[in-house]
Design an enzyme around this catalytic site. Sequence first.
Site, PDB file in Angstrom:
ATOM      1  N   ASN A 179      -2.594  13.285  -3.550  1.00 20.95           N
ATOM      2  CA  ASN A 179      -3.773  13.838  -4.230  1.00 20.95           C
ATOM      3  C   ASN A 179      -4.071  15.254  -3.749  1.00 20.95           C
ATOM      4  OD1 ASN A 179      -4.591  11.819  -6.000  1.00 20.95           O
ATOM      5  ND2 ASN A 179      -5.601  10.668  -4.380  1.00 20.95           N
ATOM      6  N   ASP A 186      -2.852   9.848 -10.133  1.00 17.36           N
ATOM      7  CA  ASP A 186      -2.986   8.743 -11.109  1.00 17.36           C
ATOM      8  C   ASP A 186      -1.624   8.389 -11.710  1.00 17.36           C
ATOM      9  OD1 ASP A 186      -5.654   8.573 -10.696  1.00 17.36           O
ATOM     10  OD2 ASP A 186      -6.274   9.380 -12.646  1.00 17.36           O
ATOM     11  N   GLU A 232      -5.001   2.453  -3.934  1.00 19.90           N
ATOM     12  CA  GLU A 232      -3.526   2.560  -3.911  1.00 19.90           C
ATOM     13  C   GLU A 232      -2.937   1.312  -3.251  1.00 19.90           C
ATOM     14  OE1 GLU A 232      -5.236   2.905  -1.017  1.00 19.90           O
ATOM     15  OE2 GLU A 232      -3.554   3.894   0.025  1.00 19.90           O
ATOM     16  N   HIS A 273      -5.455  15.029  -8.407  1.00 24.80           N
ATOM     17  CA  HIS A 273      -5.798  13.646  -8.729  1.00 24.80           C
ATOM     18  C   HIS A 273      -5.025  13.109  -9.943  1.00 24.80           C
ATOM     19  CE1 HIS A 273      -8.680  10.268  -8.627  1.00 24.80           C
ATOM     20  NE2 HIS A 273      -8.781  10.642  -7.368  1.00 24.80           N
ATOM     21  N   ASP A 329       0.845  -1.194   0.000  1.00 19.26           N
ATOM     22  CA  ASP A 329       0.000   0.000   0.000  1.00 19.26           C
ATOM     23  C   ASP A 329       0.884   1.248   0.000  1.00 19.26           C
ATOM     24  OD1 ASP A 329      -3.104   0.731   0.938  1.00 19.26           O
ATOM     25  OD2 ASP A 329      -1.597   2.213   1.567  1.00 19.26           O
TER      26      ASP A 329
HETATM   27  N1  LIG Z   1      -5.347   9.716  -7.905  1.00 19.56           N
HETATM   28  C1  LIG Z   1      -5.938   8.605  -7.457  1.00 19.56           C
HETATM   29  N2  LIG Z   1      -6.132   8.470  -6.126  1.00 19.56           N
HETATM   30  C2  LIG Z   1      -6.716   7.354  -5.668  1.00 19.56           C
HETATM   31  C3  LIG Z   1      -7.126   6.324  -6.538  1.00 19.56           C
HETATM   32  N3  LIG Z   1      -7.674   5.347  -5.783  1.00 19.56           N
HETATM   33  C4  LIG Z   1      -7.600   5.745  -4.495  1.00 19.56           C
HETATM   34  N4  LIG Z   1      -7.014   6.956  -4.413  1.00 19.56           N
HETATM   35  C5  LIG Z   1      -6.763   7.778  -3.240  1.00 19.56           C
HETATM   36  O1  LIG Z   1      -5.890   7.106  -2.340  1.00 19.56           O
HETATM   37  C6  LIG Z   1      -6.049   7.729  -1.076  1.00 19.56           C
HETATM   38  C7  LIG Z   1      -5.952   6.686   0.002  1.00 19.56           C
HETATM   39  O2  LIG Z   1      -5.978   7.339   1.214  1.00 19.56           O
HETATM   40  P1  LIG Z   1      -5.980   6.613   2.593  1.00 19.56           P
HETATM   41  O3  LIG Z   1      -6.703   5.300   2.509  1.00 19.56           O
HETATM   42  O4  LIG Z   1      -6.446   7.597   3.615  1.00 19.56           O
HETATM   43  O5  LIG Z   1      -4.509   6.219   2.841  1.00 19.56           O
HETATM   44  P2  LIG Z   1      -3.143   7.012   2.710  1.00 19.56           P
HETATM   45  O6  LIG Z   1      -3.328   8.479   2.606  1.00 19.56           O
HETATM   46  O7  LIG Z   1      -2.359   6.375   1.614  1.00 19.56           O
HETATM   47  O8  LIG Z   1      -2.491   6.706   4.085  1.00 19.56           O
HETATM   48  P3  LIG Z   1      -1.862   5.375   4.612  1.00 19.56           P
HETATM   49  O9  LIG Z   1      -2.324   4.249   3.754  1.00 19.56           O
HETATM   50  O10 LIG Z   1      -2.354   5.233   6.006  1.00 19.56           O
HETATM   51  O11 LIG Z   1      -0.394   5.546   4.537  1.00 19.56           O
HETATM   52  C8  LIG Z   1      -7.377   8.474  -1.103  1.00 19.56           C
HETATM   53  O12 LIG Z   1      -7.136   9.856  -1.110  1.00 19.56           O
HETATM   54  C9  LIG Z   1      -7.992   8.041  -2.424  1.00 19.56           C
HETATM   55  O13 LIG Z   1      -8.752   9.056  -3.019  1.00 19.56           O
HETATM   56  C10 LIG Z   1      -6.912   6.507  -7.950  1.00 19.56           C
HETATM   57  O14 LIG Z   1      -7.234   5.661  -8.795  1.00 19.56           O
HETATM   58  N5  LIG Z   1      -6.318   7.643  -8.343  1.00 19.56           N
END
Ligand SMILES: Nc1nc2c(ncn2[C@@H]2O[C@H](COP(=O)(O)OP(=O)(O)OP(=O)(O)O)[C@@H](O)[C@H]2O)c(=O)[nH]1
Length: 305
Positions: free
Chosen positions: A191, A200, A226, A196, A183
């Site tokens: 983001n 991506d 992610e 965004h 992860d």
């Molecule tokens: N740009 C983009 N962002 C994505 C996509 N899928 C998920 N995300 C973003 O990934 C982020 C995941 O955030 P969190 O689950 O809070 O986790 P994190 O900020 O990575 O924090 P930790 O995992 O705790 O380190 C969110 O802001 C989602 O919007 C995608 O396909 N594209």
Amino acid sequence: MNMDSSLDSDLISYLSDNSPMLQYLIDTLPVPIFYKDRDGNYLGCNKAFEDFIKIERRKLIGRSAFELFDRELAEIYHSADQALFENPGVQNYESVVRSTQGDERYVKFHKTSFVDNNNEVAGLIGVIFDITAQKRLESKLIEQATYDDLTGLYNRREGLHRMGELYELTRRNKMHLAVLMLDVDHFKRVNDQYGHQIGDQALQFIADSLRQTSRQSDILVRYGGEEFLLFLPDVAEGDAVTFAERYRKMLAAKAMRLSKSQQLHLTVSIGISCYRRQSLTDLIHEADIALYEAKSRDRNNVCSY
Ligand SMILES: Nc1nc2c(ncn2[C@@H]2O[C@H](COP(=O)(O)OP(=O)(O)OP(=O)(O)O)[C@@H](O)[C@H]2O)c(=O)[nH]1
């Protein structure tokens, strides 16, 4: 016309005459039609066939596939024709064909043998259905159903399907199998800070990096936003940690270039679980628990279940 039974008139001479009425009739049909004698020489064809293979009827009549197409394709036609003559009736098959000018089409052949007055197989009549559009759509749909649009890795559904197959193989052959759940750390910040679109691109960057570092036999899956799952066949626990550390270090060392003066540094946390006869669901769940542990250890970390 009465196929494969004795005929009132000799069909082969009837077809060879290329009667204007017969020609007119088949020229009105939009599907390519051709007919050949027992030696594989063309007796005639319709207008759609001329357009299809891009060769005029008068240049075709009396010639065999070997005189008209490249040897490889001619061999395919010849052996299919021979199979039909040896087993008369109807023959259906799909193939890729090239016109004399080289463009490729997917087609479905429908060939029917015919007999002469002595009830001997005398030739065949072939109809060609162009299924190029259908095949292209089919492969596009398969592609969309198999791969994640953004990263090109297996999507979750296909990844789990492949994982199921690998799991069965591992179980049957008492092999090793390691699962890495990876992860991206603090991805929300990426983001929030860069938008965004850059987010991506960062996911694509990570997917490309994973692909470059993985082995051919590894299964790489975009499991969620992610989050990525990696299945490493025939990898025991000690090696799984080595591989996970390699991925973690490789990503931590890389930087994604945003502009001349700006770079984006990303890190990942990885949870590992290894096959010990537990179910597939448990195997993935354990990797998830290990990932949670890696996150809680300040991220940019690898933990085994
Ligand atoms: N740009 C983009 N962002 C994505 C996509 N899928 C998920 N995300 C973003 O990934 C982020 C995941 O955030 P969190 O689950 O809070 O986790 P994190 O900020 O990575 O924090 P930790 O995992 O705790 O380190 C969110 O802001 C989602 O919007 C995608 O396909 N594209």
